[in-house]
Design an enzyme around this catalytic site. Sequence first.
Site, PDB file in Angstrom:
ATOM      1  N   GLU A 132      44.066  50.427  44.300  1.00 11.01           N
ATOM      2  CA  GLU A 132      43.284  49.851  43.218  1.00 11.01           C
ATOM      3  C   GLU A 132      42.918  50.944  42.219  1.00 11.01           C
ATOM      4  OE1 GLU A 132      39.830  47.801  44.827  1.00 11.01           O
ATOM      5  OE2 GLU A 132      40.797  47.620  46.790  1.00 11.01           O
ATOM      6  N   GLU A 243      35.630  41.838  38.154  1.00 11.72           N
ATOM      7  CA  GLU A 243      34.775  41.513  39.296  1.00 11.72           C
ATOM      8  C   GLU A 243      33.364  41.994  38.998  1.00 11.72           C
ATOM      9  OE1 GLU A 243      34.191  42.583  44.079  1.00 11.72           O
ATOM     10  OE2 GLU A 243      35.865  43.448  42.936  1.00 11.72           O
TER      11      GLU A 243
END
Length: 323
Positions: A132, A243
């Site tokens: 990520e 997010e």
Amino acid sequence: MRPSSYPEGFSFDESNDVSSNSEPKFTQPWHLNGRCPEGTIPVRRTKEEDLLRAGSTANYGRKKHRSIPSAQYSAGQVIHEHAVLSEQGDKYYGMMAEMNVWNPHTQETNEFSLSQFWMTAGTYGQDLNTIEAGMMVYEHLYGDKNTRLFTYWTDDSYQNTGCYNLACSGFVQVDNQIAMGASVAPYSNYAGTQRSVKFYVWKDINGKGDWWMKIADRDFGYWPSSIFSILSDSASTVQWGGEVINLMQDGQHTTTQMGSGHFPEEGLGKASFFKNLNVIDGLKTLTGPRNSQTIITNPTCYNLINSGDSFYFGGPGRNPNCP
């Protein structure tokens, strides 16, 4: 310490802005104080207050709230909310994306707001492997509300492996110009200049099979294939998006923003975007998303509008339709 090959079709021309009055080279504020010499890398200083916020040296740089885009879920009152485009149905050996740079407001110290990509294999809660990277505002980790570059990885669904940036062994940085955990200011301006950063990840199949990442025009570093169990082969899902953590303080939805803090319907210059989305598929071919779906956990708070190889996303959090 360089990849043995680059994927066919990857375009590494560097342009960090989508406006004509952009600066062509990637810079960070710390560059005003100098650069690192060849043979070294910049490492953000870990201070005593950083460790005190984390609670212990073992917790520093680890994900306090384990998350992966899926259906909305909560752990106690900690709710992860996503607005994400997810591509799956093949084996994946790389991806690329251009992320819009903003500085979203975060309400609570323990809440974050991020824009990132995920390349994953395995099953959440069991053997999930991820790589990520992206940009985040996370006061609990960094001690301020600046937007900062980050990387992350895990080999066991965020249980015992992995960390942010260089807080543990795993990701190997080779570039001496870009600092993980450092600010990416200047930010985009609402209805004004738009800033963006390009991320590229690919599996160096002709070499050791490591997962290399290029940021802007820099060969930034790699996740060694040896730190993974399933990702040592390929990824099964590629995801891009936003997010936030919603702590539901006083029973109300957080005012923590995602993206620019504006809904995707507002479009270019106002809503945050991802563009130039591509994956390297099972045939080792660079292609746009073909089997994608959106994961939007709370569209009245944060939303996403998909247009194939790009999308707008984000929102303000608490509003009259999101109490």
